[in-house]
Design a protein around this motif. Structure first.
Motif, PDB file in Angstrom:
ATOM      1  N   ALA A 472       0.827  -1.206   0.000  1.00  0.00           N
ATOM      2  CA  ALA A 472       0.000   0.000   0.000  1.00  0.00           C
ATOM      3  C   ALA A 472       0.864   1.260   0.000  1.00  0.00           C
ATOM      4  N   SER A 473       2.009   1.224   0.700  1.00  0.00           N
ATOM      5  CA  SER A 473       2.887   2.398   0.707  1.00  0.00           C
ATOM      6  C   SER A 473       3.556   2.612  -0.656  1.00  0.00           C
ATOM      7  N   ARG A 474       3.796   1.552  -1.396  1.00  0.00           N
ATOM      8  CA  ARG A 474       4.406   1.687  -2.724  1.00  0.00           C
ATOM      9  C   ARG A 474       3.414   2.201  -3.772  1.00  0.00           C
ATOM     10  N   HIS A 475       2.123   1.983  -3.533  1.00  0.00           N
ATOM     11  CA  HIS A 475       1.095   2.421  -4.494  1.00  0.00           C
ATOM     12  C   HIS A 475       0.019   3.205  -3.747  1.00  0.00           C
ATOM     13  N   PRO A 476       0.321   4.443  -3.354  1.00  0.00           N
ATOM     14  CA  PRO A 476      -0.667   5.215  -2.586  1.00  0.00           C
ATOM     15  C   PRO A 476      -1.855   5.671  -3.423  1.00  0.00           C
ATOM     16  N   ASP A 477      -1.761   5.593  -4.750  1.00  0.00           N
ATOM     17  CA  ASP A 477      -2.833   6.087  -5.603  1.00  0.00           C
ATOM     18  C   ASP A 477      -3.925   5.047  -5.833  1.00  0.00           C
ATOM     19  N   VAL A 478      -3.758   3.824  -5.358  1.00  0.00           N
ATOM     20  CA  VAL A 478      -4.774   2.782  -5.553  1.00  0.00           C
ATOM     21  C   VAL A 478      -5.293   2.360  -4.184  1.00  0.00           C
ATOM     22  N   PRO A 479      -6.507   1.805  -4.149  1.00  0.00           N
ATOM     23  CA  PRO A 479      -7.041   1.354  -2.855  1.00  0.00           C
ATOM     24  C   PRO A 479      -6.122   0.292  -2.238  1.00  0.00           C
ATOM     25  N   PRO A 480      -5.834   0.407  -0.951  1.00  0.00           N
ATOM     26  CA  PRO A 480      -4.921  -0.562  -0.317  1.00  0.00           C
ATOM     27  C   PRO A 480      -5.551  -1.949  -0.273  1.00  0.00           C
ATOM     28  N   PRO A 481      -4.745  -2.980  -0.468  1.00  0.00           N
ATOM     29  CA  PRO A 481      -5.278  -4.348  -0.380  1.00  0.00           C
ATOM     30  C   PRO A 481      -5.720  -4.663   1.046  1.00  0.00           C
ATOM     31  N   ARG A 482      -6.768  -5.492   1.121  1.00  0.00           N
ATOM     32  CA  ARG A 482      -7.344  -5.827   2.425  1.00  0.00           C
ATOM     33  C   ARG A 482      -7.045  -7.292   2.777  1.00  0.00           C
ATOM     34  N   LEU A 483      -7.140  -7.593   4.083  1.00  0.00           N
ATOM     35  CA  LEU A 483      -6.911  -8.947   4.594  1.00  0.00           C
ATOM     36  C   LEU A 483      -8.136  -9.383   5.396  1.00  0.00           C
ATOM     37  N   VAL A 484      -8.645 -10.568   5.085  1.00  0.00           N
ATOM     38  CA  VAL A 484      -9.748 -11.169   5.829  1.00  0.00           C
ATOM     39  C   VAL A 484      -9.224 -12.444   6.486  1.00  0.00           C
ATOM     40  N   VAL A 485      -9.340 -12.522   7.814  1.00  0.00           N
ATOM     41  CA  VAL A 485      -8.852 -13.671   8.574  1.00  0.00           C
ATOM     42  C   VAL A 485     -10.046 -14.492   9.044  1.00  0.00           C
ATOM     43  N   GLU A 486     -10.060 -15.761   8.689  1.00  0.00           N
ATOM     44  CA  GLU A 486     -11.123 -16.678   9.101  1.00  0.00           C
ATOM     45  C   GLU A 486     -10.544 -17.664  10.108  1.00  0.00           C
ATOM     46  N   GLY A 487     -10.971 -17.555  11.342  1.00  0.00           N
ATOM     47  CA  GLY A 487     -10.447 -18.427  12.397  1.00  0.00           C
ATOM     48  C   GLY A 487      -9.832 -17.613  13.517  1.00  0.00           C
ATOM     49  N   ASP A 488      -9.677 -18.253  14.662  1.00  0.00           N
ATOM     50  CA  ASP A 488      -9.131 -17.609  15.852  1.00  0.00           C
ATOM     51  C   ASP A 488      -7.738 -18.139  16.148  1.00  0.00           C
ATOM     52  N   GLY A 489      -7.056 -17.482  17.077  1.00  0.00           N
ATOM     53  CA  GLY A 489      -5.751 -17.920  17.540  1.00  0.00           C
ATOM     54  C   GLY A 489      -4.631 -17.479  16.622  1.00  0.00           C
ATOM     55  N   GLU A 490      -3.444 -17.964  16.923  1.00  0.00           N
ATOM     56  CA  GLU A 490      -2.264 -17.612  16.154  1.00  0.00           C
ATOM     57  C   GLU A 490      -2.152 -18.504  14.922  1.00  0.00           C
ATOM     58  N   PHE A 491      -1.617 -17.916  13.845  1.00  0.00           N
ATOM     59  CA  PHE A 491      -1.386 -18.644  12.610  1.00  0.00           C
ATOM     60  C   PHE A 491       0.132 -18.795  12.470  1.00  0.00           C
ATOM     61  N   LEU A 492       0.661 -19.926  12.951  1.00  0.00           N
ATOM     62  CA  LEU A 492       2.104 -20.132  13.013  1.00  0.00           C
ATOM     63  C   LEU A 492       2.543 -21.184  11.999  1.00  0.00           C
ATOM     64  N   ALA A 493       3.712 -20.956  11.412  1.00  0.00           N
ATOM     65  CA  ALA A 493       4.316 -21.911  10.489  1.00  0.00           C
ATOM     66  C   ALA A 493       5.814 -21.939  10.737  1.00  0.00           C
ATOM     67  N   ALA A 494       6.425 -23.115  10.545  1.00  0.00           N
ATOM     68  CA  ALA A 494       7.871 -23.278  10.755  1.00  0.00           C
ATOM     69  C   ALA A 494       8.607 -22.785   9.510  1.00  0.00           C
ATOM     70  N   VAL A 495       8.755 -21.485   9.389  1.00  0.00           N
ATOM     71  CA  VAL A 495       9.360 -20.867   8.207  1.00  0.00           C
ATOM     72  C   VAL A 495      10.303 -19.758   8.661  1.00  0.00           C
TER      73      VAL A 495
END
Length: 587
Positions: A472-495
Motif C-alpha cells: 500500500a505504501s508503494r502504491h498510494p494512488d490505488v485502494p490498499p489491499p485488504r486482509l480477511v482472517v477466518e479463524g481464531d488464535g495464532e497462525f504459526l508456520a515453521a518458516v
C-alpha cells in the motif's frame, strides 16, 4: 486329679491376662477408629459441599455446568444453572461425586439426587433437620441418622448457600451412606482381630518356649548374607553373643569393602555411559556374528524407533548397506579401520567409521561409529545452488547497467537526452538488481532454515499484514489491499520470516497490479494455513506467464513444505503446514 505343671499354669494365667488386655485394646481401638471414620466421612462430605458451591459461584462455565447431563437447554444463555435445570444438574453431579445432593430453600426440597424433579414437592419439610438448622445458624452442620427418604443409615452434611446466581437462598446438603463407614470398620475389625490373635499366639509360645539364641544368631547371619547378595551393602550384622562377635566384625568389614568397590565400579560405569550418551555420533559394539551387543543413546535417536540390541544391522533401520560393510569387515581378518558414507533407508546421510578389534577370547569384533551428515550435505548442495542462482540472476542486470553507463558516458556531451535515457535505464535495472538480491536472500533463508533442526515458528498473519502494508505504501494512488482472517488464535508456520515475506510480496504485487479490490483471505484448511490471493494465478506457472517470480515463489514454498495452486477465478492459493506454538514468542 493330677495338678497341671508349672509351665502349663504359667501359660494359662499369662494367656488369660494377655487375652483380657488385648480385649481392652481391641475395644478402645474400635471406638477410636469408628469416631475417626465418621469424622472423615463428615470432612469428605464438607469437601464435596465446598466443591459444588465453588462450581456454582466461581466456575459456571466448567464442563458439565452449562450443559448438565448432556441435555441441551438446561442452563440459561449466560451459562448459569436455572431453577428448572437444578434437579437434572443435581442428579448428574451426585452421580459423579458418588453422593446424594439436596438443595433446600425455606424448608422445601427443590432438588434431590435420588428423587425425580416433579416428586420433590411431595417430600416433607426439611427445615427441622439437625444439619439444616445448624447450617442456617452456623453456616455448616452435620448429623448421622437413618434417612426417612431412603431408609438407610446416612452421614449428612449441610452448608448455607447464599447469593447463588439464579437460585434462591437456601441450604445445600450432601449425604453419603453410612455403610461405607461400617464396611471400613468391619475390615479394620477383622484385621485387628487377626493381628491380636497372632499376638496372643506369639505371647503363648514366648511364655512356653525358651529363647533360642543360637537359632536367632544363625538366622540373622543368613539374612545378612542374603542382603549382601541382593546389593544391600550398608546393612551391618550385630550379634550379642561373644562367641560370634568376631564373625560379625569380619562380616561388617567385608560388607564395607564390597560396597566401596561396587560403588566405584558403578560410578565409573555411569561416567562412561554419560560420555558415550553425550557424543554427537552414534556408537555400537558388534559381536563376531554381526549382531549389535550394545549401543549409546545417539545411535538410537539416529536409527529411529525399534530395538537395536541383539539384532543384525539389516534387521534394524540401519539397512542392508551398513550390514554388508559390517559383514565384510568381520569376515576379513586383514581389514583395518575404514570410513564409509551411507544413506539410511529413512533418507538420512551418515558417515560411518568401522574399527575392528579382538576380545579376550580372540574373537573379531567391531566398533561402529555413525555421524549424521544430512544437514551438512544439504547445506553444501544449497550453497552450490545459491551460487549458481547468484551467477544467473545478477549477471544480466549488471551487464545491462554497465552497457547503459558506457552509452551515457559516450553520449553525455553529444546527446544529453540520450544520456538521460541511458541513466534512467540504469536506475531501472538497479531496481531490478535490488529485487534480485532480495529474492536471492529470501531463497537462501528459506533453503537454509529448512535444514535447521528447529526452524523458527513465524506468525504468518503478521508477515502477511506487513506485506500488504508495504504494498500500500508503494502504491498510494490505488485502494490498499485488504486482509480477511477466518479463524481464531495464532497462525504459526515453521518458516523463515524474511523469505516468507518476500513470497507474500510477489503475490500481493500481482493483486494490486491487476487492480483487484477483492481481499486476501487467511484461514485454516487441510490441517495447515490456507491463503487466497485474487488475480495472482499466473504465479502458479513458472513455465508460463509467471516467469522468474513464479519460479522464486515455487522455490520458497517448496522449501517450507508448502503447496501452490491456481484457482478457477484467477486466484492463487498458497498452503503451508501449521506449526505448534513454541514457548517463546513467534518470529
Amino acid at each position: 486329679m493330677q495338678r497341671p505343671s508349672l509351665h502349663v499354669r504359667t501359660l494359662f494365667f499369662s494367656l488369660t491376662a494377655f487375652f483380657f488386655l488385648l480385649c481392652l485394646v481391641f475395644w478402645f481401638f474400635i471406638r477410636q477408629t469408628e469416631g475417626l471414620l465418621v469424622e472423615d466421612a463428615r470432612e469428605q462430605a464438607k469437601t464435596k459441599l465446598e466443591l459444588v458451591l465453588w462450581l456454582w459461584r466461581e466456575a459456571p462455565d466448567r464442563p458439565g455446568l452449562t450443559d448438565p447431563g448432556g441435555t441441551p437447554g438446561q442452563g440459561d444463555p449466560s451459562g448459569r444453572i436455572t431453577l428448572e435445570a437444578l434437579p437434572g444438574w443435581a442428579a448428574d453431579m451426585g452421580r459423579h461425586l458418588g453422593a446424594r445432593i439436596t438443595f433446600i430453600a425455606g424448608g422445601k426440597v427443590l432438588a434431590d439426587t435420588e428423587v425425580p424433579g416433579p416428586e420433590t414437592a411431595e417430600l416433607e419439610d426439611h427445615a427441622g433437620r439437625p444439619e439444616v438448622v445448624a447450617a442456617l445458624t452456623k453456616g455448616f452442620g452435620a448429623d448421622v441418622r437413618t434417612s426417612r427418604t431412603t431408609g438407610r443409615q446416612t452421614v449428612y452434611a449441610a452448608m448455607r448457600a447464599d447469593a447463588l446466581p439464579g437460585l434462591p437462598d437456601g441450604v445445600l446438603r450432601v449425604a453419603t451412606p453410612y455403610h461405607a463407614v461400617t464396611r471400613d470398620l468391619a475390615r479394620f475389625r477383622g484385621i485387628i482381630l487377626a493381628a491380636l490373635g497372632v499376638v496372643l499366639l506369639c505371647g503363648g509360645f514366648l511364655s512356653l518356649l525358651p529363647a533360642r539364641s543360637l537359632t536367632g544368631t544363625i538366622k540373622e547371619l543368613t539374612l545378612a548374607i542374603k542382603a549382601l547378595g541382593d546389593g544391600e551393602y550398608k546393612r551391618r550384622l550385630y550379634l550379642s553373643d561373644r562367641e560370634f562377635s568376631g564373625l560379625a566384625e569380619a562380616y561388617n568389614a567385608m560388607a564395607e569393602r564390597v560396597g566401596r568397590n561396587v560403588a566405584a565400579l558403578e560410578g565409573q560405569r555411569n561416567r562412561h555411559a554419560a560420555v558415550l550418551d553425550g557424543l554427537d555420533e552414534g556408537l555400537a559394539v558388534l559381536c563376531p556374528d554381526g549382531r549389535i551387543a550394545s549401543h549409546n543413546a545417539p545411535l538410537a535417536r539416529l536409527a529411529g524407533p525399534g530395538e537395536l540390541d541383539g539384532r543384525l544391522p539389516i534387521e534394524t533401520p540401519l539397512g542392508p548397506a551398513v550390514h554388508a560393510e559390517v559383514t565384510a569387515m568381520l569376515h576379513d581378518p586383514g581389514a583395518t579401520a575404514a570410513t564409509r558414507r551411507f544413506t539410511l533407508p529413512g533418507g538420512r546421510d551418515v558417515e560411518a567409521r568401522l574399527a575392528p578389534f579382538a576380545d579376550k577370547d580372540g574373537n573379531r569384533r567391531l566398533i561402529l561409529t555413525l555421524r549424521d551428515v544430512t544437514g551438512k550435505n544439504r547445506m553444501e548442495a544449497n550453497i552450490r545452488d545459491f551460487l549458481r542462482e547468484v551467477s544467473h540472476r545478477l549477471r544480466t542486470p549488471l551487464t545491462k547497467i554497465a552497457g547503459y553507463l558506457d552509452m551515457a558516458r559516450d553520449a553525455l556531451s553529444r546527446d544529453p537526452a540520450r544520456a538521460g535515457t541511458a541513466l534512467d535505464a540504469c536506475a531501472r535495472f538497479t531496481t531490478q538488481l535490488e529485487d534480485a538480491v532480495s529474492d536471492l536472500v529470501a531463497v537462501a533463508a528459506a533453503r537454509f532454515s529448512a535444514n535447521m533442526d528447529r526452524p523458527p515458528a513465524a506468525d504468518v498473519r503478521r508477515i502477511l499484514e506487513n506485506a500488504l502494508r508495504e504494498e500500500a505504501s508503494r502504491h498510494p494512488d490505488v485502494p490498499p489491499p485488504r486482509l480477511v482472517v477466518e479463524g481464531d488464535g495464532e497462525f504459526l508456520a515453521a518458516v523463515e520470516p524474511n523469505g516468507l515475506g518476500r513470497a507474500f510480496a510477489l503475490a500481493v504485487s500481482r493483486l494490486t497490479g491487476a487492480g483487484s479490490v477483492d481481499p486476501v483471505v487467511l484461514s485454516r484448511q487441510d490441517g495447515g494455513l490456507d491463503m487466497i490471493f485474487p488475480m495472482a494465478a499466473g504465479l502458479a506457472s513458472p513455465s508460463g506467464g509467471g516467469g522468474d517470480a513464479a519460479s522464486l515463489l515455487a522455490d520458497l514454498l517448496s522449501a517450507y513444505g508448502g503447496r501452490i495452486q491456481a484457482m478457477q477465478n484467477q486466484s492463487l492459493r498458497l498452503w503451508l503446514p501449521e506449526a505448534a506454538a513454541a514457548d517463546g514468542r513467534p518470529a
